[in-house]
Design a protein around this motif. Structure first.
Motif, PDB file in Angstrom:
ATOM      1  N   VAL A 110     -17.544  38.365  43.755  1.00 37.45           N
ATOM      2  CA  VAL A 110     -17.510  39.119  42.497  1.00 37.45           C
ATOM      3  C   VAL A 110     -17.528  38.157  41.320  1.00 37.45           C
ATOM      4  CG1 VAL A 110     -16.108  40.642  41.049  1.00 37.45           C
ATOM      5  CG2 VAL A 110     -16.340  41.105  43.498  1.00 37.45           C
ATOM      6  N   ALA A 111     -16.728  37.104  41.400  1.00 36.96           N
ATOM      7  CA  ALA A 111     -16.667  36.126  40.315  1.00 36.96           C
ATOM      8  C   ALA A 111     -18.012  35.445  40.110  1.00 36.96           C
ATOM      9  CB  ALA A 111     -15.582  35.091  40.608  1.00 36.96           C
ATOM     10  N   GLN A 112     -18.701  35.123  41.208  1.00 37.37           N
ATOM     11  CA  GLN A 112     -19.987  34.439  41.101  1.00 37.37           C
ATOM     12  C   GLN A 112     -21.082  35.370  40.585  1.00 37.37           C
ATOM     13  OE1 GLN A 112     -20.599  32.849  45.037  1.00 37.37           O
ATOM     14  NE2 GLN A 112     -18.796  31.499  44.903  1.00 37.37           N
ATOM     15  N   ARG A 113     -21.159  36.576  41.150  1.00 37.76           N
ATOM     16  CA  ARG A 113     -22.235  37.496  40.760  1.00 37.76           C
ATOM     17  C   ARG A 113     -22.086  37.999  39.323  1.00 37.76           C
ATOM     18  NH1 ARG A 113     -24.148  41.314  45.796  1.00 37.76           N
ATOM     19  NH2 ARG A 113     -24.138  39.692  47.420  1.00 37.76           N
ATOM     20  N   SER A 114     -20.878  38.029  38.825  1.00 36.91           N
ATOM     21  CA  SER A 114     -20.670  38.465  37.448  1.00 36.91           C
ATOM     22  C   SER A 114     -20.824  37.319  36.461  1.00 36.91           C
ATOM     23  CB  SER A 114     -19.273  39.076  37.295  1.00 36.91           C
ATOM     24  OG  SER A 114     -18.270  38.110  37.575  1.00 36.91           O
ATOM     25  N   GLY A 115     -20.894  36.088  36.963  1.00 33.53           N
ATOM     26  CA  GLY A 115     -21.044  34.944  36.079  1.00 33.53           C
ATOM     27  C   GLY A 115     -19.735  34.387  35.567  1.00 33.53           C
ATOM     28  N   ILE A 116     -18.609  34.945  36.012  1.00 29.28           N
ATOM     29  CA  ILE A 116     -17.313  34.446  35.551  1.00 29.28           C
ATOM     30  C   ILE A 116     -16.968  33.129  36.228  1.00 29.28           C
ATOM     31  CG2 ILE A 116     -14.827  34.956  35.593  1.00 29.28           C
ATOM     32  CD1 ILE A 116     -15.489  37.835  34.992  1.00 29.28           C
ATOM     33  N   GLY A 117     -17.475  32.918  37.438  1.00 25.76           N
ATOM     34  CA  GLY A 117     -17.362  31.618  38.075  1.00 25.76           C
ATOM     35  C   GLY A 117     -16.361  31.552  39.197  1.00 25.76           C
ATOM     36  N   SER A 118     -15.087  31.506  38.877  1.00 20.59           N
ATOM     37  CA  SER A 118     -14.059  31.320  39.886  1.00 20.59           C
ATOM     38  C   SER A 118     -13.132  32.531  39.960  1.00 20.59           C
ATOM     39  CB  SER A 118     -13.232  30.072  39.579  1.00 20.59           C
ATOM     40  OG  SER A 118     -12.444  30.276  38.415  1.00 20.59           O
ATOM     41  N   VAL A 119     -12.415  32.642  41.082  1.00 19.12           N
ATOM     42  CA  VAL A 119     -11.453  33.722  41.238  1.00 19.12           C
ATOM     43  C   VAL A 119     -10.329  33.586  40.216  1.00 19.12           C
ATOM     44  CG1 VAL A 119      -9.772  34.779  42.803  1.00 19.12           C
ATOM     45  CG2 VAL A 119     -11.995  34.030  43.679  1.00 19.12           C
ATOM     46  N   ASP A 120      -9.923  32.354  39.930  1.00 23.76           N
ATOM     47  CA  ASP A 120      -8.866  32.134  38.937  1.00 23.76           C
ATOM     48  C   ASP A 120      -9.298  32.641  37.561  1.00 23.76           C
ATOM     49  OD1 ASP A 120      -7.106  31.057  40.740  1.00 23.76           O
ATOM     50  OD2 ASP A 120      -7.604  28.965  40.275  1.00 23.76           O
ATOM     51  N   SER A 121     -10.537  32.349  37.165  1.00 23.25           N
ATOM     52  CA  SER A 121     -11.040  32.839  35.876  1.00 23.25           C
ATOM     53  C   SER A 121     -11.153  34.358  35.879  1.00 23.25           C
ATOM     54  CB  SER A 121     -12.405  32.218  35.570  1.00 23.25           C
ATOM     55  OG  SER A 121     -12.280  30.837  35.334  1.00 23.25           O
ATOM     56  N   LEU A 122     -11.608  34.907  37.002  1.00 22.16           N
ATOM     57  CA  LEU A 122     -11.713  36.367  37.116  1.00 22.16           C
ATOM     58  C   LEU A 122     -10.340  37.002  36.937  1.00 22.16           C
ATOM     59  CD1 LEU A 122     -13.229  38.983  37.877  1.00 22.16           C
ATOM     60  CD2 LEU A 122     -12.793  38.413  40.282  1.00 22.16           C
ATOM     61  N   ARG A 123      -9.342  36.453  37.593  1.00 25.24           N
ATOM     62  CA  ARG A 123      -7.979  36.999  37.486  1.00 25.24           C
ATOM     63  C   ARG A 123      -7.478  36.904  36.043  1.00 25.24           C
ATOM     64  NH1 ARG A 123      -6.016  34.049  40.924  1.00 25.24           N
ATOM     65  NH2 ARG A 123      -6.207  35.453  42.706  1.00 25.24           N
ATOM     66  N   GLN A 124      -7.685  35.752  35.427  1.00 22.47           N
ATOM     67  CA  GLN A 124      -7.210  35.547  34.058  1.00 22.47           C
ATOM     68  C   GLN A 124      -7.834  36.552  33.093  1.00 22.47           C
ATOM     69  OE1 GLN A 124      -8.117  31.648  32.542  1.00 22.47           O
ATOM     70  NE2 GLN A 124      -7.539  32.163  30.455  1.00 22.47           N
ATOM     71  N   HIS A 125      -9.150  36.713  33.155  1.00 21.65           N
ATOM     72  CA  HIS A 125      -9.838  37.609  32.215  1.00 21.65           C
ATOM     73  C   HIS A 125      -9.494  39.067  32.488  1.00 21.65           C
ATOM     74  CE1 HIS A 125     -12.089  34.563  30.163  1.00 21.65           C
ATOM     75  NE2 HIS A 125     -12.665  34.132  31.268  1.00 21.65           N
ATOM     76  N   LEU A 126      -9.391  39.446  33.750  1.00 18.88           N
ATOM     77  CA  LEU A 126      -9.141  40.850  34.071  1.00 18.88           C
ATOM     78  C   LEU A 126      -7.711  41.250  33.713  1.00 18.88           C
ATOM     79  CD1 LEU A 126     -10.865  43.122  35.183  1.00 18.88           C
ATOM     80  CD2 LEU A 126      -9.886  42.690  37.434  1.00 18.88           C
ATOM     81  N   SER A 147      -7.259  44.256  31.256  1.00 22.16           N
ATOM     82  CA  SER A 147      -6.816  45.531  31.825  1.00 22.16           C
ATOM     83  C   SER A 147      -5.359  45.557  32.253  1.00 22.16           C
ATOM     84  CB  SER A 147      -7.681  45.879  33.042  1.00 22.16           C
ATOM     85  OG  SER A 147      -7.397  44.995  34.123  1.00 22.16           O
ATOM     86  N   GLY A 148      -4.723  44.385  32.308  1.00 24.89           N
ATOM     87  CA  GLY A 148      -3.344  44.324  32.772  1.00 24.89           C
ATOM     88  C   GLY A 148      -3.221  44.320  34.282  1.00 24.89           C
ATOM     89  N   LEU A 149      -4.347  44.279  35.010  1.00 24.33           N
ATOM     90  CA  LEU A 149      -4.339  44.328  36.474  1.00 24.33           C
ATOM     91  C   LEU A 149      -5.025  43.100  37.061  1.00 24.33           C
ATOM     92  CD1 LEU A 149      -5.415  48.050  37.002  1.00 24.33           C
ATOM     93  CD2 LEU A 149      -3.095  47.128  37.165  1.00 24.33           C
ATOM     94  N   THR A 150      -4.520  42.616  38.181  1.00 20.78           N
ATOM     95  CA  THR A 150      -5.222  41.572  38.920  1.00 20.78           C
ATOM     96  C   THR A 150      -6.465  42.180  39.563  1.00 20.78           C
ATOM     97  OG1 THR A 150      -4.056  42.018  40.988  1.00 20.78           O
ATOM     98  CG2 THR A 150      -3.014  40.453  39.444  1.00 20.78           C
ATOM     99  N   PRO A 151      -7.434  41.358  39.994  1.00 23.87           N
ATOM    100  CA  PRO A 151      -8.629  41.923  40.645  1.00 23.87           C
ATOM    101  C   PRO A 151      -8.300  42.810  41.844  1.00 23.87           C
ATOM    102  CG  PRO A 151      -9.023  39.646  40.058  1.00 23.87           C
ATOM    103  CD  PRO A 151      -7.575  39.913  39.770  1.00 23.87           C
ATOM    104  N   SER A 152      -7.345  42.391  42.673  1.00 21.75           N
ATOM    105  CA  SER A 152      -6.986  43.199  43.839  1.00 21.75           C
ATOM    106  C   SER A 152      -6.362  44.521  43.424  1.00 21.75           C
ATOM    107  CB  SER A 152      -6.024  42.424  44.742  1.00 21.75           C
ATOM    108  OG  SER A 152      -6.648  41.259  45.248  1.00 21.75           O
ATOM    109  N   ALA A 153      -5.483  44.475  42.415  1.00 23.62           N
ATOM    110  CA  ALA A 153      -4.847  45.706  41.934  1.00 23.62           C
ATOM    111  C   ALA A 153      -5.870  46.615  41.261  1.00 23.62           C
ATOM    112  CB  ALA A 153      -3.718  45.367  40.963  1.00 23.62           C
ATOM    113  N   TYR A 154      -6.830  46.024  40.553  1.00 21.77           N
ATOM    114  CA  TYR A 154      -7.869  46.827  39.904  1.00 21.77           C
ATOM    115  C   TYR A 154      -8.709  47.549  40.948  1.00 21.77           C
ATOM    116  CZ  TYR A 154     -11.483  48.147  36.567  1.00 21.77           C
ATOM    117  OH  TYR A 154     -12.351  48.879  35.797  1.00 21.77           O
ATOM    118  N   ARG A 155      -9.080  46.827  42.017  1.00 25.29           N
ATOM    119  CA  ARG A 155      -9.872  47.465  43.075  1.00 25.29           C
ATOM    120  C   ARG A 155      -9.073  48.569  43.763  1.00 25.29           C
ATOM    121  NH1 ARG A 155     -13.061  43.564  46.827  1.00 25.29           N
ATOM    122  NH2 ARG A 155     -14.850  44.229  45.565  1.00 25.29           N
ATOM    123  N   ALA A 156      -7.782  48.333  43.970  1.00 27.40           N
ATOM    124  CA  ALA A 156      -6.958  49.356  44.610  1.00 27.40           C
ATOM    125  C   ALA A 156      -6.858  50.604  43.741  1.00 27.40           C
ATOM    126  CB  ALA A 156      -5.561  48.795  44.885  1.00 27.40           C
TER     127      ALA A 156
END
Length: 317
Positions: free
Chosen positions: A279-295, A299-308
Motif C-alpha cells: 500500500v505504501a509503495q503503490r500510493s507513493g508514500i514509500g514506507s510503512v512508517d511514513s504511511l502510519r505517520q501520515h494516516l 485520520s487518527g487511525l493506524t493503517p491496520s486500524a483504518y482497514r479494520a
C-alpha cells in the motif's frame, strides 16, 4: 444508520438545507443508505426561509437527542441565538455528539461555548468578526473546513459539500465518499487545509491550465515525482508550475501530491487486501512508517486500524 439533525437557524436558503441532505443522502454501503437526515429548527412548523421563499420544517429541537451528529446551517447564526437552541446544542455536545457548522452558523457554536479553546473556520468575510467577538476561539480563515475533536466547522456555502464529503469519509471511508463525489459531479474529497481563496478556479486559457498535468501525476503517484517532473510535463518552469498550482488548487504542488497519495492509500486499505508495504509503495508514500505517520495525523487511525474500520470486511459486516 447514522442520524444527522440538520439544524436550521433562520433565515436559511434552500441550498443550505438541500446540499447536506442530498450529499449525505447519496452515501450507500452495499446499496443501503448510510444516513438519515432530519431537517429541524428551534420551533417546528415555523417558516425558516429567506426572502420570498417559504421553508417550513416539521421537526423541532426534539430531533437533537436522537441524532448522532448535529449539522447547523443558517445566516441567523451571526445574531444573538435563542437560549433554548444554545442549551440544546450544549446538551448534544455533552452527550458526545459530533457538532458541525456551515458558514455563518459557526457563530451559534461559539455562542454555545463549544468552540472555546478550539480551532474553527468560517466564510472568510466573517473571520474578523468571529475573532473579535469570541477571542477564546482560534480562527483559521483560509481553509475549507476544519475538525477539532468532535467539532467540525466549514467555510461558505460551496464548502458545505466538502464538509459533507469529509463527514462521509470519516464515518464510512474514502471509497464511499468518492462515490458520493462522483454522483454529484464534484471533485474527490479535498483536504480541509486547501485555501478558500483560490485565485483562479477555472483558468481562462486552457493551454495554461495544469489539469492535464494533474491527471498525468495521478496516474504516477507511485513514482518519485518532483517539481522538475511536473514542470517538464507542463512544458514550463518550476516557478510557473508552483504559481499555477496555487492559483488552481490553493495548494503547493508537493502538498497536493501528498494529499493525493494519502487518499490513494486510504482507498487501497479500504478496497484491497494488499500488505501495508505494498500500500505504501503503490500510493507513493514509500514506507510503512511514513504511511502510519501520515494516516494517523490525517485520520487518527493506524493503517491496520483504518482497514479494520473501513476495509471490505468491515463494510460487509
Amino acid at each position: 444508520m447514522h442520524r444527522i439533525a440538520l439544524l436550521a437557524v433562520p433565515p436559511v436558503t434552500a441550498a443550505e438545507l438541500s446540499i447536506p441532505e442530498m450529499a449525505l443522502g447519496l452515501a450507500r454501503v452495499d446499496g443501503r443508505p448510510c444516513y438519515e437526515v432530519v431537517p429541524c429548527t428551534t420551533r417546528a412548523g415555523t417558516d425558516v426561509g429567506t426572502g420570498t421563499l417559504q421553508i417550513v420544517l416539521r421537526h423541532g429541537l426534539e430531533a437533537l437527542p436522537a441524532a448522532d451528529s448535529v449539522l447547523v446551517v443558517g445566516a441567523g447564526g451571526r445574531d444573538e441565538a435563542d437560549p433554548e437552541l444554545l442549551g440544546a446544542l450544549r446538551e448534544a455536545a455533552a452527550g458526545g455528539k459530533r457538532i458541525a457548522s456551515v458558514c455563518g452558523s459557526v457563530f451559534v457554536l461559539a455562542q454555545a461555548g463549544l468552540l472555546d479553546g478550539r480551532r474553527a473556520t468560517t466564510y472568510w468575510t466573517y473571520a474578523a468578526e468571529l475573532r473579535r467577538r469570541f477571542p477564546r476561539v482560534t480562527v483559521q480563515p483560509d481553509v475549507l473546513y476544519l475538525q477539532d475533536g468532535p467539532v467540525v466547522t466549514s467555510a461558505g456555502l460551496a464548502a458545505a459539500l466538502d464538509l459533507c464529503l469529509h463527514i462521509v469519509r470519516t464515518d464510512f471511508g474514502t471509497a464511499v465518499a468518492n462515490d458520493v463525489a462522483r454522483l454529484v459531479l464534484a471533485a474527490p474529497v479535498r483536504s480541509g487545509e486547501q485555501t478558500q481563496l483560490i485565485a483562479e478556479p477555472v483558468p481562462v486559457r486552457p493551454g495554461i491550465s495544469l489539469a492535464g498535468t494533474r491527471e498525468w501525476a495521478l496516474r504516477r503517484l507511485h513514482e518519485p515525482l518532483t517539481l522538475a517532473d511536473l514542470a517538464r510535463h507542463h512544458n514550463s518552469s518550476v516557478r510557473t508550475v508552483i504559481r499555477r498550482f496555487r492559483a488552481e488548487t490553493g495548494q503547493t504542488p508537493l502538498r497536493w501530491l501528498l494529499d493525493q497519495r494519502i487518499d490513494r492509500a486510504r482507498e487501497l486499505l479500504e478496497t484491497t487486501d494488499l500488505a501495508l508495504d505494498q500500500v505504501a509503495q503503490r500510493s507513493g508514500i514509500g514506507s510503512v512508517d511514513s504511511l502510519r505517520q501520515h494516516l494517523v495525523r490525517r485520520s487518527g487511525l493506524t493503517p491496520s486500524a483504518y482497514r479494520a474500520a473501513f476495509g471490505r470486511a468491515a463494510t460487509h459486516r
